[in-house]
Motif scaffolding. Structure first.
Motif, PDB file in Angstrom:
ATOM      1  N   GLU A  88      27.923 -63.876 -69.436  1.00 51.55           N
ATOM      2  CA  GLU A  88      26.967 -63.264 -70.364  1.00 51.55           C
ATOM      3  C   GLU A  88      26.710 -64.160 -71.566  1.00 51.55           C
ATOM      4  O   GLU A  88      25.564 -64.350 -71.987  1.00 51.55           O
ATOM      5  CB  GLU A  88      27.494 -61.898 -70.829  1.00 51.55           C
ATOM      6  CG  GLU A  88      27.474 -60.828 -69.751  1.00 51.55           C
ATOM      7  CD  GLU A  88      28.050 -59.508 -70.228  1.00 51.55           C
ATOM      8  OE1 GLU A  88      28.997 -59.547 -71.045  1.00 51.55           O
ATOM      9  OE2 GLU A  88      27.570 -58.454 -69.802  1.00 51.55           O
ATOM     10  N   ASP A 100      20.804 -57.965 -65.566  1.00 45.47           N
ATOM     11  CA  ASP A 100      21.777 -56.893 -65.405  1.00 45.47           C
ATOM     12  C   ASP A 100      22.912 -57.431 -64.552  1.00 45.47           C
ATOM     13  O   ASP A 100      22.710 -58.332 -63.733  1.00 45.47           O
ATOM     14  CB  ASP A 100      21.127 -55.679 -64.730  1.00 45.47           C
ATOM     15  CG  ASP A 100      22.030 -54.455 -64.782  1.00 45.47           C
ATOM     16  OD1 ASP A 100      22.945 -54.445 -65.624  1.00 45.47           O
ATOM     17  OD2 ASP A 100      21.820 -53.529 -63.974  1.00 45.47           O
ATOM     18  N   GLU A 143      31.812 -53.339 -63.228  1.00 44.84           N
ATOM     19  CA  GLU A 143      31.114 -52.142 -63.711  1.00 44.84           C
ATOM     20  C   GLU A 143      32.036 -50.933 -63.648  1.00 44.84           C
ATOM     21  O   GLU A 143      32.087 -50.111 -64.569  1.00 44.84           O
ATOM     22  CB  GLU A 143      29.887 -51.860 -62.848  1.00 44.84           C
ATOM     23  CG  GLU A 143      28.682 -52.708 -63.146  1.00 44.84           C
ATOM     24  CD  GLU A 143      27.503 -52.275 -62.299  1.00 44.84           C
ATOM     25  OE1 GLU A 143      26.454 -51.952 -62.872  1.00 44.84           O
ATOM     26  OE2 GLU A 143      27.629 -52.250 -61.069  1.00 44.84           O
TER      27      GLU A 143
END
Length: 1020
Positions: free
Chosen positions: A827, A843, A849
């Protein structure tokens, strides 16, 4: 209430002995009937719509099929995810619903929405809902082999002998046929002959369609007998097809054989299978129905295949290469063996600590009775026996005896000074004395499990069964401890005895001076403990994070991706060559490659994509030490094949990952937008960044473009001049080039398609396509090149969509580091190095997650559970001071868990988090045992110093027993090595480390803190 229950049990001993025997019988019966699977059902409510659009390009399928269907289903309530994959001639739309949504309700909602859209799709486009399966439905795979048979003949055996029989097996949702060739009759029309007779290919199609049916003419009566009337015009053989009339010229019939060659061929293939480097094969894949018992389904399938064998043609064999029941058996055996070993260790410890065989037996019977009682409840509530549910029992083995230990030890102490005359009264009083503390302890442990029970998503489905079986077994143990254990004690245990044996005397000899020193140096010890806590918090920040440890299923799968333009034949050849090279690795014994899409289109891969299933030797025969080392050897071979991207996975892991995020790797970066060219450009930049991140392996980017198209751009002015419509051109291309199934020939129970099209040499050459002639309104032939411009262009190979937006997905596995830290670094790097245009978004998907979701959930629920426990402690002790004192034991329990996790090879995963949660109840229970006894001694007149010194010494045995039993109960899980042990080990590491630190600090620090706090209160 509790006292009445205990008294009733002691008064009705024979009744409770009979009830115990009934429990044993019911427990064994329940275990025999308990559904067994490798894992809990972690699938969500998912509905798939599969639409076949023969001849359509991905962009056309997206525009005319995918987008209208997505628009129609988007508004369905309780929907969580809407994604689709569009490929050549195929659209697959996946709709996920919230947990708890009824599958049949969801399917009904989707079906109602898509009915109108499906009816309005272009002619020849058809589809509907996929079978009711789950992503883990692939339970049995086999090859149909025979040396003297062609793949077409073997495919017929699978389609018409094996598949119909397996479809009747209970639990089977469908049987997917892959590989081989589906026999058809090809009617390949000659354009020159058609032109000579003034006919078109459409005339041939219509003739075959209209000349292939029987009809009933009702009946008539003759001489009081009824005769049924019917016509026989059905095509039965290839000669019947050749003799079908198409038209009449000059009084002579023009037959199909006058216009075309009729021969045996095969349907257009969208996939294939190769095996062991020996060429193409035929594969059958059994899909388990949602909710069915996977193990029973596989057993029934095996039995059915044995029944089929005599009916197979001579020389045809069925060879399985993937059997889910083996994983189920191995995984369950791993936990079962750990459970049995833990029971033995616990019984040995009981004998050593209690020093009396009768007392040890009395406590020991709680274990088998609790396990059997838990099986009864599991069957009643529909909880399957799997790695997690049985693991819950294995983890709780040491805790399950706690209630019985407290009960038996108190009874033993009471009987020590009782005579025979007052034996029954002393036993009853002793049992009633500890009834309420035992109940409170169980409730506190169950409340501490609330955070696990509250987990959602895949982590909830995976770990809730574990928490449920722990809670169930604790309540069963509680009931048995309050009823059966007093009854057995009254039968087995004698007066007198109960004195400390050499083990307890040795422990007390060490503990007594240690506690004395701690009581003299309380403040430095507390400061040292706080420093240890600070150090452990620092170490916790250094521990990596992941969702789940790598779960070794015992079956290796490698996924290949080749150039988008590759043909099926070339793709199969490459796979076959790779198989041959890989099988030179000594650990690998077999390889089966599946290329492209399966027959049911449940796995919509392209012709450039493959899943390769490997079979291996037993682990003890490997020349490498781990699966990771085997991956390394395979990588060396695969790197020799340029243009082939690859990634490692496993059957269940692959399907679970695809179910969660639509991808099969640990981490996926999803870029969403509208323009395919922009998506492709930015995806290349992201791929460069991914490859630069430490720990990234098997990085894959599915190219959006790269597929060559021969586009026929219609010249509208020319069409208007000659009086031909666009529809006529489209029909010609569809029928002549793609081919059209116009009818079927029925051979017994077999249906053989009849396909009309142009010969192969015309369909595969663009220069000949240009010279194909279209009949004008006046019968004049016109070359196709005069009506359309032939242009070769680059276009998309497939188009993925999610929530209404086009996306491109980049996948990566992670090696040598934690997944969460890996994603955080990605990221950061993408923010710095990749600039996205307006309307384009990034995403991340994959396992992390679930880790993030679980962490957020636990951050809310754990404090709430602690508040509930505090309220229970407050009501028990009547003072917030002592409740806080006991809760203060929790951080000290975490010290050992964190240190153990830091020095282990594991990361902070959901199983490790579950381990920390399980520590809450255990740590609090130790504190409750000590503080309750301290208060009891003070009520009897002891001073604070006397209560602390005497109470700690007298309660060292139950506290030590609880700790040692808990640790030894988990040792078999720490040492286990079978499939599934990878999930249990981080949990066991945390609980063992935390129990050790909690026990040491409880026995040494808690008495000192109790004395300090209570003396301050007295002074005030």
């Amino acid at each position: 209430m509790l006292n009445k229950l205990i008294q009733f049990a002691l008064e009705q001993r024979f009744l409770f002995i009979v009830l115990t025997l009934v429990l044993i019988g019911a427990g064994f019966q329940s275990f025999r009937n308990l559904p067994i699977d490798a894992f809990p059902d972690i699938s969500n409510t998912q509905v798939q719509v599969i639409v076949n659009a023969p001849g359509m390009t991905p962009e056309e399928v997206e525009q005319r099929v995918t987008y209208p269907l997505e628009t129609e289903v988007r508004g369905i309530s309780r929907q969580t995810i809407l994604r689709s994959t569009t490929k050549y001639a195929l659209s697959v739309i996946t709709i996920d619903f919230e947990d708890g949504t009824d599958m049949y309700w969801a399917r009904q909602q989707v079906s109602e929405r898509i009915t109108q859209v499906l009816s309005g799709l272009p002619e020849g486009v058809e589809g509907g809902l996929a079978p009711i399966t789950v992503p883990l439905s692939d339970v049995y795979m086999f090859l149909v082999e025979g040396e003297d048979y062609t793949n077409m003949e073997l495919r017929e055996v699978l389609d018409w002998i094996i598949r119909p029989r397996l479809l009747s097996v209970d639990g089977v949702a469908d049987v997917n046929a892959l590989g081989g060739e589906v026999r058809t009759f090809h009617v390949e029309t000659d354009p020159d002959k058609l032109r000579a007779f003034g006919l078109t290919i459409h005339d041939v199609s219509v003739a075959l369609s209209k000349n292939n049916r029987n009809a009933g003419g009702d009946r008539f009566v003759r001489n009081d007998e009824v005769l049924l009337i019917n016509t026989e015009g059905q095509l039965k053989t290839i000669d019947d097809i050749r003799a079908t009339p198409v038209a009449t010229r000059n009084g002579q019939a023009v037959l199909v054989e006058d216009l075309a060659s009729v021969q045996v061929g095969s349907l257009t293939r969208y996939g294939g299978v190769t095996a062991h480097g020996k060429g193409e094969v035929v594969e059958g894949l059994v899909l388990n129905r949602r909710g069915a018992n996977g193990r029973k389904t596989v057993e029934a399938v095996k039995a059915a295949l044995e029944e089929i064998k005599p009916a197979l043609p001579e020389g045809v064999e069925i060879t399985p290469f993937y059997d889910r029941s083996l994983l189920i058996t191995t995984a369950v055996d791993t936990v079962r063996n750990a459970l049995l070993q833990a029971v033995v260790l616990v019984l040995v410890v009981l004998l050593l600590f209690l020093g009396d065989v009768r007392s040890a037996i009395t406590v020991g019977i709680i274990l088998p009775l609790t396990v059997l009682g838990t099986f009864v409840v599991m069957l009643k509530i529909g909880l399957t026996a799997n790695l997690m549910s049985l693991g819950g029992i294995a983890i709780a083995v040491g805790i399950l005896v706690d209630s019985a230990v407290v009960m038996v030890e108190n009874i033993q102490s009471s009987l020590q000074n009782a005579d025979r005359k007052h034996r029954a009264k002393a036993l009853s009083a002793a049992a009633k004395e500890v009834g309420l503390p035992i109940l409170s302890g169980v409730i506190i442990i169950v409340v501490s499990l609330a955070p696990i029970l509250s987990l959602t998503g895949i982590e909830g489905k995976l770990f809730r069964p574990l928490a449920m079986t722990i809670a169930i077994s604790l309540f069963v143990s509680l009931i048995l401890s309050l009823t059966v254990i007093p009854v057995v004690s009254s039968i087995l245990m004698k007066e007198g005895g109960g004195k400390d044996n050499f083990v307890i005397r040795g422990i007390k000899a060490i503990y007594r001076p240690s506690l004395g020193w701690i009581l003299k140096h309380t403040r430095p010890v507390i400061i040292t403990a706080i420093c240890l806590l600070v150090v452990s918090i620092f170490l916790a920040m250094k521990v990596g994070k992941e969702f789940l440890p790598f779960l070794d299923e015992g079956t290796l799968v490698v996924q290949f991706e080749k150039l988008p333009t590759i043909s099926l034949e070339k793709s199969l050849k490459i796979d076959n060559k790779i198989e041959a090279e890989l099988l030179k690795i000594p650990e690998l014994t077999g390889a089966v490659s599946r290329v492209g899409s399966d027959e049911l289109r449940l796995d919509p891969m392209g012709l450039n994509e493959s899943d390769v299933f490997f079979t291996t030797k037993p682990r003890k025969e490997w020349t490498v030490g781990s699966m990771e080392e085997l991956h390394g050897k395979i990588r060396k071979v695969l790197d020799q094949f340029p243009g082939v991207a690859y990634g490692f996975t496993q059957p269940i892991d692959m399907r679970v990952s695809e179910m969660i995020s639509g991808v099969s790797s640990a981490v996926a970066v999803k870029l969403s937008g509208d323009d395919l060219d922009v998506l492709e450009e930015k995806a290349k930049e992201i791929e460069t960044v991914l490859n630069s991140i430490d720990g990234a392996v098997d990085v894959q980017r599915s190219p959006l473009g790269g597929q060559l198209y021969l586009k026929l751009k219609i010249k509208q002015r020319e069409l208007g001049r000659v009086g031909i419509s666009v529809e006529e051109i489209n029909d010609l291309i569809s029928e002549a080039i793609a081919g059209e199934t116009v009818t079927e020939v029925i051979e017994g129970n077999r249906r053989i398609p009849v396909v009309v099209r142009y010969p192969e040499d015309i369909r595969n050459a663009s220069d000949k396509l240009k010279r194909v002639q279209v009949m004008g309104p006046n019968g004049q032939p016109i070359f196709l090149s005069e009506l359309a411009e032939f242009v070769e262009v680059d276009g998309p190979n497939s188009i993925d969509r999610e929530d209404g937006k086009r996306i491109v997905v980049l996948e990566s596995n992670v090696e040598g580091r934690d997944v969460v830290g890996f994603v955080e670094e990605i990221e950061q790097a993408l923010r710095e190095r990749v600039e996205l245009p307006p309307g384009y978004f990034l995403d991340f998907a994959g396992q992390f997650e679930n880790q993030a979701r679980a962490s957020k959930r636990l951050a809310i629920v754990v404090p709430f559970s602690l508040l509930v426990i505090f309220m229970i402690l407050l009501s028990t002790f009547g003072t917030a001071r002592q409740a806080i004192l006991i809760l203060a034991n929790i951080p000290f329990a975490l010290i050992g868990g964190i240190i153990a996790l830091f020095f282990s090879p594991f990361y902070l995963s959901v199983p490790a988090s579950v381990g920390f949660i399980a520590l809450l109840g255990l740590a609090i229970m130790n504190g409750v045992v000590l503080v309750t006894f301290f208060n009891q001694l003070r009520e009897e007149g002891s001073s604070i110093d006397e209560a602390v010194t005497e109470g700690a010494e007298r309660r060292v045995r139950p506290v030590m027993m609880t700790a040692i039993l808990t640790v030894l109960g988990l040792v078999p899980l720490l040492l286990a090595s079978g499939p599934g042990s990878e999930i249990q080990k981080p949990l066991a590491v945390v609980v063992v480390g935390g129990t050790i630190s909690s026990t040491i600090l409880t026995l040494l620090l808690l008495p000192a803190m109790y004395r300090m706090f209570e003396k301050r209160t007295e002074l005030k």
